[in-house]
Design an enzyme around this catalytic site. Structure first.
Site, PDB file in Angstrom:
ATOM      1  N   ASP A   1       0.821  -1.211   0.000  1.00  0.00           N
ATOM      2  CA  ASP A   1       0.000   0.000   0.000  1.00  0.00           C
ATOM      3  C   ASP A   1       0.863   1.273   0.000  1.00  0.00           C
ATOM      4  OD1 ASP A   1      -2.441   1.336   0.023  1.00  0.00           O
ATOM      5  OD2 ASP A   1      -3.250   0.139   1.672  1.00  0.00           O
TER       6      ASP A   1
ATOM      7  N   GLU B   1      -0.955   1.827  -5.130  1.00  0.00           N
ATOM      8  CA  GLU B   1      -0.770   3.268  -4.881  1.00  0.00           C
ATOM      9  C   GLU B   1      -1.898   4.073  -5.501  1.00  0.00           C
ATOM     10  OE1 GLU B   1      -0.639   4.429  -8.119  1.00  0.00           O
ATOM     11  OE2 GLU B   1       0.958   5.874  -7.688  1.00  0.00           O
TER      12      GLU B   1
ATOM     13  N   GLY C   1      -3.309   4.544  -8.260  1.00  0.00           N
ATOM     14  CA  GLY C   1      -3.272   5.272  -9.523  1.00  0.00           C
ATOM     15  C   GLY C   1      -2.740   6.686  -9.386  1.00  0.00           C
TER      16      GLY C   1
ATOM     17  N   ASP D   1     -10.186   3.420  -3.623  1.00  0.00           N
ATOM     18  CA  ASP D   1     -10.903   2.215  -3.190  1.00  0.00           C
ATOM     19  C   ASP D   1     -12.315   2.119  -3.774  1.00  0.00           C
ATOM     20  OD1 ASP D   1      -8.629   1.915  -1.748  1.00  0.00           O
ATOM     21  OD2 ASP D   1      -9.594   1.869   0.215  1.00  0.00           O
TER      22      ASP D   1
HETATM   23  C1  GLA Z   1      -6.053   1.284   1.384  1.00  0.00           C
HETATM   24  C2  GLA Z   1      -6.181   0.281   0.242  1.00  0.00           C
HETATM   25  C3  GLA Z   1      -7.296  -0.701   0.550  1.00  0.00           C
HETATM   26  C4  GLA Z   1      -6.997  -1.410   1.857  1.00  0.00           C
HETATM   27  C5  GLA Z   1      -6.806  -0.400   2.975  1.00  0.00           C
HETATM   28  C6  GLA Z   1      -6.318  -1.052   4.241  1.00  0.00           C
HETATM   29  O1  GLA Z   1      -7.187   2.082   1.466  1.00  0.00           O
HETATM   30  O2  GLA Z   1      -6.425   0.938  -0.965  1.00  0.00           O
HETATM   31  O3  GLA Z   1      -7.453  -1.632  -0.498  1.00  0.00           O
HETATM   32  O4  GLA Z   1      -5.857  -2.198   1.708  1.00  0.00           O
HETATM   33  O5  GLA Z   1      -5.866   0.598   2.619  1.00  0.00           O
HETATM   34  O6  GLA Z   1      -6.059  -0.136   5.247  1.00  0.00           O
END
Ligand code: GLA
Length: 398
Positions: A158, A191, A193, A213
């Protein structure tokens, strides 16, 4: 005697070159770990469980993955997302949350492997994960070695708390660590995008998120706050050429079965992700999956489109506002096609042969991949009535 020296030197130079090339191959540019030659398939804890994850749930999910037919349909990786880690010890080793994972990560990996599945884990390129757990910045090589020891097969990495690092450099560091850790590990770049990973990540990761997300909704009211299925779909236009065997655009994990959308919407969500050659990471509770959801996630005719060995990402070939046509070239020369209706009322949608790369006069067989039915032979186009917020998915074979 005078001749001996040059021979030794030549020998030395040859051996040095071989050693240099042998070790250099791991640090060369192309990510050539031989993994994810088709988009990875599996399950990830985040969309359903968030931070409330423990070893009992993960084991039960792995069992359900087998019992529900998901494993046989191709799902392989069981991935624990954020919140499995708690701290670091004095030597910098990562410490798992012992309350949630009392048997330890290696035991969990063993259990998952014993079911014929693979095991994935999550970390972050910054100081802390998105949920404030320890990140891997400065510990990349140590963490990668630990993952290999535990038997990890997949790493989602992440981008929270990244301290304004250069993304390509940060992800390259973990890529190097994984290449040297002694175990093949799929590298999933997350990351969001933000620095256009489709332009630089192909030699670094096996997949990279292209957006923020996903939410369990068809379309967001305000895209600055959340993203639904069609919002994410729109953000995939133009990224097609970056995808191929070993390196995929990732429009985020599946929401199928999490309760926020209708069965028709979930069917379209799944169809579109397969047409995009997306990684297929289920995100629902497999332990209590109703038959209509299992029917979607295990539709092997649709999964075959995703897993096609040619590895082409499908693209939008027509945009009439709420009505769209998407097409994907398949290894056997056929096309997977989605007639998409984003609107609120049923509508007729047609895909013309010329739009999907065939001459207008061609006669082609059409098979409906959700009805599991041959629809007949058609010339010039295929048209169907499409339900609101739905798609009709067919395979067109000349
Ligand atoms: C970010 C990622 C998600 C998930 C959360 C976990 O938002 O994009 O897919 O992994 O972190 O904290």
């Amino acid at each position: 005697m005078k001749r001996r020296l040059p021979v030794k030197i030549v020998l030395f130079v040859v051996i040095a070159a071989v050693v240099f090339l042998w070790f250099g191959r791991e640090t060369g540019r192309a990510l050539n770990n031989g993994l994810a030659l088709t988009p990875p398939m599996g399950w990830n804890s985040w969309n359903k469980f968030g931070c409330k994850i423990d070893e009992t749930i993960v084991k039960q999910i792995a069992e359900a993955m087998v019992a529900s037919g998901m494993r046989d349909a191709g799902y392989q990786y069981v991935v624990i997302d954020d919140c499995w880690q708690l701290d670091r010890d004095a030597k910098g080793n990562i410490i798992p949350d012992a309350k949630a994972f009392p048997s330890g990560i290696q035991a969990l990996a063993d259990t998952i492997h014993s079911k014929g599945l693979k095991f994935g884990i999550y970390s972050d390129a910054g100081t802390k994960t998105c949920q404030g757990r320890p990140g891997s910045w400065g510990y990349e090589f140590q963490d990668a070695r630990q993952y290999a020891e535990w038997g990890v097969d997949y790493l989602k990495y992440d981008w929270c708390n990244n301290g304004k690092q250069n993304s390509e450099a940060a992800y390259s560091r973990m890529r190097e660590a994984l290449a040297l850790c002694g175990r093949p590990i799929v590298f999933s770049i997350c990351e969001w995008g933000s620095t256009k990973p489709w332009t630089w990540a192909r030699d670094i990761g096996n997949l990279w998120r292209t957006t923020g997300d996903i939410s369990d909704i068809w379309q967001a009211r305000d895209k600055r706050r959340e993203l639904g299925v069609v919002d994410i779909l729109d953000l995939q236009v133009g990224l097609e050429s970056a995808a191929g065997p070993g390196h995929w655009n990732d429009p985020d994990m599946l929401e199928v079965g999490n309760g926020g959308m209708t069965p028709t919407e979930y069917e379209a969500h799944f169809s579109l992700w397969c047409l995009l050659a997306s990684p297929l990471m289920a995100g629902n509770d497999l332990r209590s999956m109703p038959p209509d959801i299992a029917r979607i996630l295990t539709n092997t005719e649709v999964i075959r489109v995703d897993q096609d060995p040619l590895g082409r990402q499908g693209r939008k070939v027509r945009d009439d506002g709420d009505l769209e046509v998407w097409a994907k070239e398949m290894a056997d020369g056929s096309r997977a096609v989605i007639l998409l209706n984003r609107g609120a009322t049923e509508a007729g949608v047609a895909a013309a042969w010329t739009e999907i790369g065939y001459p207008a006069g061609l006669e082609a067989k059409v098979r409906d991949l959700w009805k599991h039915k041959d629809m007949g032979k058609f010339k010039g186009q295929y048209a169907a009535a499409v339900p609101p917020h739905g798609g009709v998915m067919v395979r067109v074979t000349p």
